[in-house]
Design a protein around this motif. Structure first.
Motif, PDB file in Angstrom:
ATOM      1  N   ALA A   1      -0.027   9.919  -5.520  1.00 43.11           N
ATOM      2  CA  ALA A   1      -1.180   8.766  -6.086  1.00 43.11           C
ATOM      3  C   ALA A   1      -0.739   7.798  -6.785  1.00 43.11           C
ATOM      4  O   ALA A   1      -1.112   6.699  -6.849  1.00 43.11           O
ATOM      5  N   GLU A   2       0.281   8.064  -7.734  1.00 43.70           N
ATOM      6  CA  GLU A   2       0.868   7.341  -8.599  1.00 43.70           C
ATOM      7  C   GLU A   2       1.719   6.024  -7.871  1.00 43.70           C
ATOM      8  O   GLU A   2       1.518   4.824  -8.135  1.00 43.70           O
ATOM      9  N   LYS A   3       2.135   6.496  -6.813  1.00 43.45           N
ATOM     10  CA  LYS A   3       2.948   5.577  -5.908  1.00 43.45           C
ATOM     11  C   LYS A   3       2.002   4.725  -5.331  1.00 43.45           C
ATOM     12  O   LYS A   3       2.162   3.685  -4.862  1.00 43.45           O
ATOM     13  N   TRP A   4       0.971   5.225  -4.735  1.00 44.08           N
ATOM     14  CA  TRP A   4      -0.263   4.436  -4.137  1.00 44.08           C
ATOM     15  C   TRP A   4      -0.986   3.431  -5.011  1.00 44.08           C
ATOM     16  O   TRP A   4      -0.936   2.215  -4.795  1.00 44.08           O
ATOM     17  N   ALA A   5      -0.895   3.795  -6.258  1.00 40.17           N
ATOM     18  CA  ALA A   5      -1.453   2.901  -7.332  1.00 40.17           C
ATOM     19  C   ALA A   5      -0.474   1.915  -7.803  1.00 40.17           C
ATOM     20  O   ALA A   5      -0.948   1.035  -8.476  1.00 40.17           O
ATOM     21  N   GLY A   6       0.852   2.120  -7.520  1.00 41.01           N
ATOM     22  CA  GLY A   6       1.817   1.254  -7.991  1.00 41.01           C
ATOM     23  C   GLY A   6       1.922   0.005  -6.956  1.00 41.01           C
ATOM     24  O   GLY A   6       3.043  -0.889  -7.200  1.00 41.01           O
ATOM     25  N   ILE A   7       1.507  -0.003  -5.676  1.00 43.45           N
ATOM     26  CA  ILE A   7       2.284  -0.927  -4.859  1.00 43.45           C
ATOM     27  C   ILE A   7       1.345  -2.183  -5.202  1.00 43.45           C
ATOM     28  O   ILE A   7       0.174  -2.226  -5.955  1.00 43.45           O
ATOM     29  N   PRO A   8       2.003  -3.120  -4.874  1.00 39.19           N
ATOM     30  CA  PRO A   8       1.332  -4.736  -5.391  1.00 39.19           C
ATOM     31  C   PRO A   8       0.370  -5.293  -4.998  1.00 39.19           C
ATOM     32  O   PRO A   8      -0.138  -4.907  -3.780  1.00 39.19           O
ATOM     33  N   THR A   9      -0.686  -5.956  -5.667  1.00 40.72           N
ATOM     34  CA  THR A   9      -1.901  -6.509  -5.129  1.00 40.72           C
ATOM     35  C   THR A   9      -1.551  -7.704  -4.420  1.00 40.72           C
ATOM     36  O   THR A   9      -0.625  -8.606  -4.925  1.00 40.72           O
ATOM     37  N   LEU A  10      -2.473  -8.187  -3.863  1.00 37.46           N
ATOM     38  CA  LEU A  10      -2.334  -9.617  -3.274  1.00 37.46           C
ATOM     39  C   LEU A  10      -3.366 -10.494  -3.601  1.00 37.46           C
ATOM     40  O   LEU A  10      -3.279 -11.574  -4.196  1.00 37.46           O
TER      41      LEU A  10
END
Lengths: 267, 249
Positions: free
Chosen positions: B45-54
């Motif tokens: 979940a931390e990984k998913w939360a860490g992807i960049p926003t656009l």
């Protein structure tokens, strides 16, 4: 000197049990360490997210589909969608037609309903936005043979793509068609291909205090997102004031996408 | 039997070695993580939360484009976020890359082309006839689409005095279609304010509204037959416009 059978078994069993116990220590340590770490400054125990789709407001512009594809690197082809928009048409003789040209990505204005449903006596028609329902009782999580898909503490169903083996059981199990297989590297976030992908309610955005991309761009207020734990959130306000419905309630999946303006025949 | 104990001890050590060493040393961490067929959901979940926003959200755009924001805030498009039309702003924020904006009729039609499936109270036009082939933005400011446009009907006289700037048969094309078509045309009329102006300029011959009623909801009674019903040429009128003609007494 001979070792008696009894001693051999006795000592062998001791060694075996000891070995198993000792060998499980490293992974136990790892699990405990992981459980103690909280993701960033975001406390996922303090939130429980919910989503509202308003069929009475959706104008079928498809901006949500575009925004989702850009934000989440979802394939541009209409076969791959984390969210899409369906058009429901009810005729006077009680027939129901559903279509979603290019998953609603290009809107519905290019091909007017008058040409597509020529000759039909249309009683009413409306758009229904679809996305992962982030069920409270998710069948996709139940069927995953490797535990790669899971429900987070804030109520979102995610996929650990590093553990997913691409068996497609969850795609079969999802009653809402919310899942698909990543065909190649262009849509991947962590490098895996041929693993399952799905709507995350923009987990990377909501954990930073932003709205999901589809909610951000919706020009009609047809998509509402908020915290079910927060009594002042827009979702809680709608749930307390309006009559809302969920898709396929009879399956007991307990979806967290609530619909306003439902109609028998929408599924 | 010390040698038996020694043998058992040795066996124990060998077994420990056999289990621990391969597990700790050469096994890749990803294999160990499989454990009992469970991934570590918190780490994932931390990984998913860490992807960049656009998409950055409108509140960021305001920081620089305050002029547009002020206009946008007043108009009917205030519910449409900047990035809906302009696209995600992350690249623009990073290096000031100029956005490529689609100003075609198709873009406007995506939302405003008339469709049966759209909510009836959503503004929709026939894209084949509205404004000819011109881009919508030649007349409509996308940040305030009704700026300079006729008011939504029916409108009050408040702040208006020159009716014929809009309601003039000689005026330019779009206004030909707008009321008054029923019940009267502009033909032979020039003094709009004798009826539509402030109270003191209105025709004294028209029925007056009793002062005690205040003209709040005229149609509540004037459609029932209990009091004088609306004349035939008043079809389609609402209570909102009665006082445009009828003087309050």
């Amino acid at each position: 000197m001979k070792i008696s059978r009894r001693d051999f078994i006795k000592n062998g069993a001791k060694g075996l049990v000891g070995g198993i116990i000792v060998s499980s220590v490293p992974s136990l340590v790892r699990d405990i360490a992981a459980a103690a770490s909280v993701p960033g400054s975001y406390d996922w125990e303090k939130h429980y997210w919910g989503f509202v789709c308003d069929n009475e407001r959706c104008i079928g512009c498809g901006k949500c589909v575009v925004a989702c594809k850009l934000e989440n690197k979802v394939h541009w082809e209409p076969e791959y969608n984390r969210t899409w928009v369906e058009r429901y048409v009810f005729t006077e003789d009680d027939k129901v037609f559903v279509d979603s040209p290019n998953a609603g990505r290009d809107g519905f204005a290019k091909e007017p309903i008058s040409t597509k449903y020529d000759g039909l006596n249309i009683r009413k028609s409306f758009f229904v936005p679809k996305l992962c329902n982030q069920c409270d009782n998710p069948p996709c999580v139940t069927v995953c043979p490797v535990g790669a898909t899971y429900k987070t503490k804030d109520g979102v169903v995610l996929v650990d793509q590093e553990h997913c083996i691409g068996c497609r059981y969850c795609i079969q199990a999802c009653p809402y068609g919310a899942r698909y297989i990543l065909p190649d590297t262009s849509g991947t976030h962590f490098g895996q291909v041929r693993v399952v992908d799905k709507c995350t309610w923009c987990y990377h955005r909501i954990t930073k205090g932003l709205l999901p991309a589809c909610v951000e761009v919706c020009p009609a207020g047809a998509r509402v997102f908020g915290d079910l734990e927060d009594p002042t959130s827009p979702v809680r306000r709608i749930l307390s004031e309006k009559r809302v419905y969920v898709l396929k309630p009879e399956l007991g999946t307990e979806p967290k996408v609530y619909y306003i303006g439902f109609e028998k025949g929408v599924y | 039997m010390p040698h038996l104990k020694r043998a058992a001890g040795l066996l124990f050590l060998v077994l420990v070695f056999m289990f621990v060493v391969p597990r700790v040393m050469p096994t890749p961490a990803v294999l160990v993580d499989f454990g009992f067929h469970k991934s570590n959901s918190e780490q994932s979940a931390e990984k998913w939360a860490g992807i960049p926003t656009l998409y950055v959200s409108t509140s960021v755009c305001v920081d620089c484009h305050n002029d547009k924001y002020t206009l946008w805030q007043k108009g009917n498009h205030r519910v449409v976020s900047c990035e809906n039309c302009h696209g995600p702003a992350t690249a623009h924020l990073k290096d000031g890359a100029p956005e490529v904006l689609n100003t075609s009729r198709d873009l406007c039609g995506t939302c405003h082309a008339r469709l049966v499936s759209r909510p009836s109270d959503f503004p929709q036009v026939d894209m084949n006839t509205m404004g000819g082939d011109a881009e919508c933005i030649t007349c409509h400011d996308p940040h305030e689409p009704r700026a300079g446009m006729p008011p939504e009907l029916p409108h009050t006289m408040e702040g208006r005095s020159n009716c014929q700037s809009c309601h003039d048969p000689q005026a330019h094309e779009p206004f030909e279609q707008i009321p008054p078509q029923a019940p009267h045309t502009m033909e032979g009329r020039s003094d709009c304010l004798s009826c539509h102006g402030p109270t003191e300029l209105r025709g004294a011959s028209l029925p007056h509204i009793p002062a005690g009623l205040g003209g709040t909801n005229c149609l509540l009674c004037h459609t029932t037959g209990g009091v004088k019903p609306l004349p035939a040429d008043h079809t389609g009128r609402t209570s909102a416009t009665c006082m445009n003609c009828h003087r309050l007494n």
